[in-house]
Write an enzyme that holds these catalytic residues in place. Structure first.
Site, PDB file in Angstrom:
ATOM      1  N   LYS A  60     -12.208 -15.142  -9.889  1.00  0.00           N
ATOM      2  CA  LYS A  60     -13.117 -15.043  -8.742  1.00  0.00           C
ATOM      3  C   LYS A  60     -14.021 -13.819  -8.886  1.00  0.00           C
ATOM      4  O   LYS A  60     -13.567 -12.770  -9.346  1.00  0.00           O
ATOM      5  CB  LYS A  60     -12.248 -14.902  -7.486  1.00  0.00           C
ATOM      6  CG  LYS A  60     -12.962 -15.183  -6.201  1.00  0.00           C
ATOM      7  CD  LYS A  60     -11.972 -15.245  -5.049  1.00  0.00           C
ATOM      8  CE  LYS A  60     -12.151 -14.028  -4.173  1.00  0.00           C
ATOM      9  NZ  LYS A  60     -11.504 -14.109  -2.871  1.00  0.00           N
TER      10      LYS A  60
ATOM     11  N   LYS B 231       0.822  -1.209   0.000  1.00  0.00           N
ATOM     12  CA  LYS B 231       0.000   0.000   0.000  1.00  0.00           C
ATOM     13  C   LYS B 231       0.858   1.262   0.000  1.00  0.00           C
ATOM     14  O   LYS B 231       0.504   2.251  -0.624  1.00  0.00           O
ATOM     15  CB  LYS B 231      -0.944   0.014   1.211  1.00  0.00           C
ATOM     16  CG  LYS B 231      -2.110  -0.938   1.075  1.00  0.00           C
ATOM     17  CD  LYS B 231      -3.168  -0.642   2.118  1.00  0.00           C
ATOM     18  CE  LYS B 231      -4.352  -1.592   1.993  1.00  0.00           C
ATOM     19  NZ  LYS B 231      -5.317  -1.410   3.079  1.00  0.00           N
TER      20      LYS B 231
ATOM     21  N   LYS C 100     -15.375  -7.600  -5.909  1.00  0.00           N
ATOM     22  CA  LYS C 100     -15.899  -6.236  -5.946  1.00  0.00           C
ATOM     23  C   LYS C 100     -14.999  -5.301  -6.748  1.00  0.00           C
ATOM     24  O   LYS C 100     -15.422  -4.271  -7.225  1.00  0.00           O
ATOM     25  CB  LYS C 100     -16.073  -5.710  -4.525  1.00  0.00           C
ATOM     26  CG  LYS C 100     -14.801  -5.718  -3.701  1.00  0.00           C
ATOM     27  CD  LYS C 100     -15.086  -5.443  -2.241  1.00  0.00           C
ATOM     28  CE  LYS C 100     -13.857  -5.767  -1.396  1.00  0.00           C
ATOM     29  NZ  LYS C 100     -14.126  -5.968  -0.006  1.00  0.00           N
TER      30      LYS C 100
END
Ligand code: AMP
Ligand code: TRP
Length: 330
Positions: A192, A111, A195
């Site tokens: 998969k 991140k 979102k």
């Protein structure tokens, strides 16, 4: 009864994949553990969140989990930021965590690489998570791969603190979420359902318009064979629809294959769409009933009071052990 704790970040939408692969399992397991479920809103603000959106997302997430069948009598449900002891305990734990340890956290490395101006909260995030876990003497923390390292850090911190100051914490165990039913993307069934997918046509969201859900299922990618048979390698699209139908209706794969023997894909998809829409509409109805109800506030008030009491005791115990109190001159 063993204690289990789950933290959910109030960011992003909840998909049918989350529901079938994770929430349904939580509902099935809720009798097995003394279970704590909270919204990790203080973790969410390690990156900027629009304030008015954030507060809506917090409420919405709680309402959705309740609507999916999470029972407030079997789970302690609370909001992390409403229990100020999480941050207080976190500070005491930070003073027992090494800079080097936090620098090695892979999620932090990923991140922080994406953004030059990352906050120090992003760096200390795993210690707050350790605090969430250790406060309640949690035995079991179900996590995905990305969070396993954080739970291992919580273990190390607990062991270190116990050694330095005497027995204080239960050492928690991360449990990898059972590789249960995996729901794939409707457009690319080798991926998969997620979102974060770019093509939203492949993803069903729990709060999505029902017509839109139906359309997405009717236009799901299949194959040219015209045979409803479970074969992930050669027929990933049909296999995914069979999985969805089986998990929602509680039927086995074989039963589903048998039911649709000789039927065409159009008929099969219509049945799958009916089953999914019926299940999702029940969840949405319940969600709409409770989202603005007092019931949610009562559940959260109860959760806050209950968990604050436990957390206060743990915090006071830690302070005492660390010498944070008015001394008596000898
Ligand atoms: P995520 O939304 O990736 O943070 O995942 C939250 C939980 O939902 C984890 O336990 C995942 O394993 C589960 N999950 C997410 N997407 C799917 C999917 N497509 N099929 C099954 N489980 C899923
Ligand atoms: N960091 C977790 C996530 O992003 C959420 C979380 C916060 C959590 N505190 C926790 C999960 C404690 C388990 C236990 O998914």
């Amino acid at each position: 009864m063993k204690k289990m704790l789950t933290g959910l970040q109030p960011t992003g939408v909840i998909t049918l994949g989350n529901y079938i692969g994770s929430i349904k399992q939580m509902v099935d397991n809720q009798d097995m553990y003394d279970s704590y479920l909270f919204v990790a809103d203080m973790h969410a603000i390690t990156v900027y969140q629009d304030p008015s959106e954030l507060s809506n997302k917090i409420r919405s997430l709680i309402a959705l989990y309740l609507a999916c069948g999470i029972d407030p009598n079997k789970n302690k449900i609370f909001i992390q930021s409403e229990n100020e002891y999480h941050a207080n305990v976190s500070w005491l734990l930070e003073c027992n965590t090494y800079f080097g340890e936090l620098s090695r956290m892979t999620q932090f490395k990923d991140k922080s690489m994406k953004n030059e101006n990352f906050t120090s909260g992003l760096f200390t995030y795993p210690v707050l998570m350790a605090s969430d876990i250790l406060i309640y003497d949690t035995d079991i923390v179900p996590v995905g791969v990305d969070q396993k390292q954080h739970v291992e850090l919580a273990r190390d911190i607990a062991i270190r603190f116990n050694k330095k100051y005497g027995d204080t914490f239960v050492v928690p165990t991360p449990v990898m979420s059972r590789v249960g039913t995996k729901i794939m993307d409707l457009q690319d069934p080798t991926k998969k359902m997620s979102k974060s997918s770019e093509n939203k046509k492949g993803v069903i969201m729990l709060l999505e318009d029902l017509d839109s859900i139906r359309k997405k299922i009717m236009s799901a990618t299949t194959d040219s064979e015209m045979c409803v048979k479970y074969d992930v390698i050669n027929k990933p699209g049909i296999s995914n629809l069979i999985t969805m139908y089986a998990s929602i209706t509680g039927k086995s794969i074989e039963e589903v294959e048998f039911m649709f023997e000789g039927k065409n894909y159009g008929e099969f998809k219509r049945e799958v769409a009916d089953a999914v829409v019926s299940e999702v509409s029940k969840i949405q109805n319940r969600y709409n009933e409770i989202i603005n109800s007092k019931e949610i506030d009562e559940i959260l008030d109860k959760g806050r009071e209950f968990t604050r009491e436990i957390a206060k005791k743990k915090y006071e115990d830690m302070k005492k052990k660390m010498g944070l109190f008015r001394g008596i001159e000898k």
